[in-house]
Design an enzyme around this catalytic site. Structure first.
Site, PDB file in Angstrom:
ATOM      1  N   GLY A 180      -4.829  -0.905  -1.398  1.00 17.74           N
ATOM      2  CA  GLY A 180      -5.088   0.120  -0.385  1.00 17.74           C
ATOM      3  C   GLY A 180      -5.764  -0.534   0.803  1.00 17.74           C
ATOM      4  N   THR A 235     -11.466   1.812  -6.455  1.00 18.25           N
ATOM      5  CA  THR A 235     -10.474   2.720  -7.062  1.00 18.25           C
ATOM      6  C   THR A 235      -9.147   1.981  -7.183  1.00 18.25           C
ATOM      7  OG1 THR A 235      -9.845   3.582  -4.881  1.00 18.25           O
ATOM      8  CG2 THR A 235     -11.519   4.835  -6.134  1.00 18.25           C
ATOM      9  N   ASN A 295      -5.577   1.972  -6.848  1.00 20.10           N
ATOM     10  CA  ASN A 295      -4.578   2.823  -6.194  1.00 20.10           C
ATOM     11  C   ASN A 295      -3.239   2.725  -6.907  1.00 20.10           C
ATOM     12  OD1 ASN A 295      -6.799   2.625  -4.384  1.00 20.10           O
ATOM     13  ND2 ASN A 295      -5.471   3.191  -2.676  1.00 20.10           N
ATOM     14  N   GLU A 327      -6.067   7.718  -6.945  1.00 23.89           N
ATOM     15  CA  GLU A 327      -6.961   6.569  -7.136  1.00 23.89           C
ATOM     16  C   GLU A 327      -8.010   6.821  -8.202  1.00 23.89           C
ATOM     17  OE1 GLU A 327      -9.127   5.693  -3.509  1.00 23.89           O
ATOM     18  OE2 GLU A 327      -7.923   7.057  -2.342  1.00 23.89           O
ATOM     19  N   TYR A 369      -5.184  -6.055  -9.707  1.00 30.04           N
ATOM     20  CA  TYR A 369      -4.007  -5.720  -8.890  1.00 30.04           C
ATOM     21  C   TYR A 369      -2.758  -6.227  -9.608  1.00 30.04           C
ATOM     22  CZ  TYR A 369      -6.952  -4.653  -4.832  1.00 30.04           C
ATOM     23  OH  TYR A 369      -7.867  -4.098  -3.976  1.00 30.04           O
ATOM     24  N   ARG A 426     -13.260  19.364  -8.795  1.00 29.78           N
ATOM     25  CA  ARG A 426     -13.534  20.060  -7.519  1.00 29.78           C
ATOM     26  C   ARG A 426     -12.450  19.718  -6.508  1.00 29.78           C
ATOM     27  NH1 ARG A 426     -15.458  16.343  -3.695  1.00 29.78           N
ATOM     28  NH2 ARG A 426     -16.147  14.370  -4.581  1.00 29.78           N
ATOM     29  N   PHE A 457     -16.816  14.717   4.115  1.00 25.26           N
ATOM     30  CA  PHE A 457     -18.273  14.555   4.158  1.00 25.26           C
ATOM     31  C   PHE A 457     -18.679  14.024   5.522  1.00 25.26           C
ATOM     32  CE2 PHE A 457     -17.499  14.818  -0.360  1.00 25.26           C
ATOM     33  CZ  PHE A 457     -18.558  15.617  -0.781  1.00 25.26           C
TER      34      PHE A 457
END
Ligand code: ADP
Ligand code: RBF
Ligand code: MG
Length: 164
Positions: A15, A27, A29, A81, A107, A120, A125
Site C-alpha cells: 500500500g 496492516t 493489504n 487491511e 509481502y 464500528r 478523525f
C-alpha cells in the site's frame, strides 16, 4: 447483505506504507483480484475483527480489520487491511512505534482471513493521534471478543491454519 464468518484468501500487496510509518499500526493489504472483484466490491465498509493466518506457517492471529476508504486520508480506492495481533507473550507484540504488533514483513505471502463480526463504521478523525487511539481500542475489543472458546472460533482458526 454479507453473512459471517466471511472467509477470504489473498496475496499481501504493497500500500502506501503509512500503517507502520505514520501510525505504528502495520496492516497487511489484500488484493481485490485475489479475493474476487464482485465479492470485494460487495463488502460493507467498516472496522471488523476476526482470525488470520499466513499460509506456510502454523500460527493463527487475532486480527482487527479495516475495510473501506480510510476517510481520515480520503483514499480513492477501497482497501481490505487486517492488522495482525500477536499474543501478549510474543516479543513482537509491543514493538511498533505506538506499542502494537510489529512483525517481520511478509509481502507476497498468502494470507487467510476469516472475519467474525463488525465493530464500528470507519470514521474521519481530525488528527492522527485520535485515529491511533481509536485503533488501539479496536485492538482491545478484538482481543476481548475473541477470548472465549467456541465451535465457530475452532473452525475458523483451523481454516486459517490449513495450507493450500
Ligand atoms: P502497506 O501500506 O504496504 O500495507 P504498512 O505500513 O501497512 O504498509 O505495513 C504492512 C506490512 O507490514 C504488511 O504487508 C506486512 O508485511 C508487515 N507487517 C508487520 N507486522 C504486521 C502486523 N502486525 N499486521 C499486519 N502486517 C504486518
Ligand atoms: N482509517 C480511517 O480513516 N478511519 C478509521 O476509523 C479507521 N479505523 C481503523 C481501524 C483499524 C483496526 C485499522 C487496522 C485501520 C483503521 N483505519 C482507519 C485505516 C488506517 O487509516 C490505515 O490502515 C492506514 O492509513 C494505513 O493504510
Ligand atoms: Mg497496510
Amino acid at each position: 447483505m454479507t453473512s459471517f464468518p466471511l472467509r477470504m484468501r489473498s496475496q499481501v500487496v504493497r500500500g502506501f506504507g503509512r500503517g507502520s510509518r505514520e501510525l505504528g499500526i502495520p496492516t497487511a493489504n489484500l488484493c481485490r483480484e485475489d479475493i474476487g472483484e464482485e465479492f470485494f466490491d460487495g463488502l460493507e465498509t467498516g472496522i471488523y475483527y476476526g482470525w488470520a493466518g499466513i499460509e506456510g506457517t502454523t500460527k493463527v492471529y487475532k486480527a482487527a480489520v479495516s475495510i473501506g476508504y480510510n476517510p481520515t486520508y480520503e483514499n480513492k480506492t477501497k482497501t481490505c487491511e487486517p492488522h495482525l495481533i500477536a499474543d501478549p507473550s510474543e516479543e513482537c507484540r509491543n514493538k511498533s512505534s505506538c506499542g502494537e504488533t510489529q512483525m517481520e514483513d511478509f509481502y507476497g505471502a498468502t494470507l487467510r482471513l476469516s472475519i467474525i463480526s463488525k465493530i464500528r463504521p470507519e470514521l474521519p478523525f481530525e488528527s492522527v493521534e485520535k485515529l491511533i487511539t481509536a485503533i488501539k481500542n479496536d485492538i482491545k475489543v478484538t482481543e476481548d471478543k475473541l477470548s472465549g472458546d467456541d465451535e465457530v472460533a475452532a473452525a475458523e482458526k483451523d481454516w486459517c491454519r490449513s495450507k493450500k
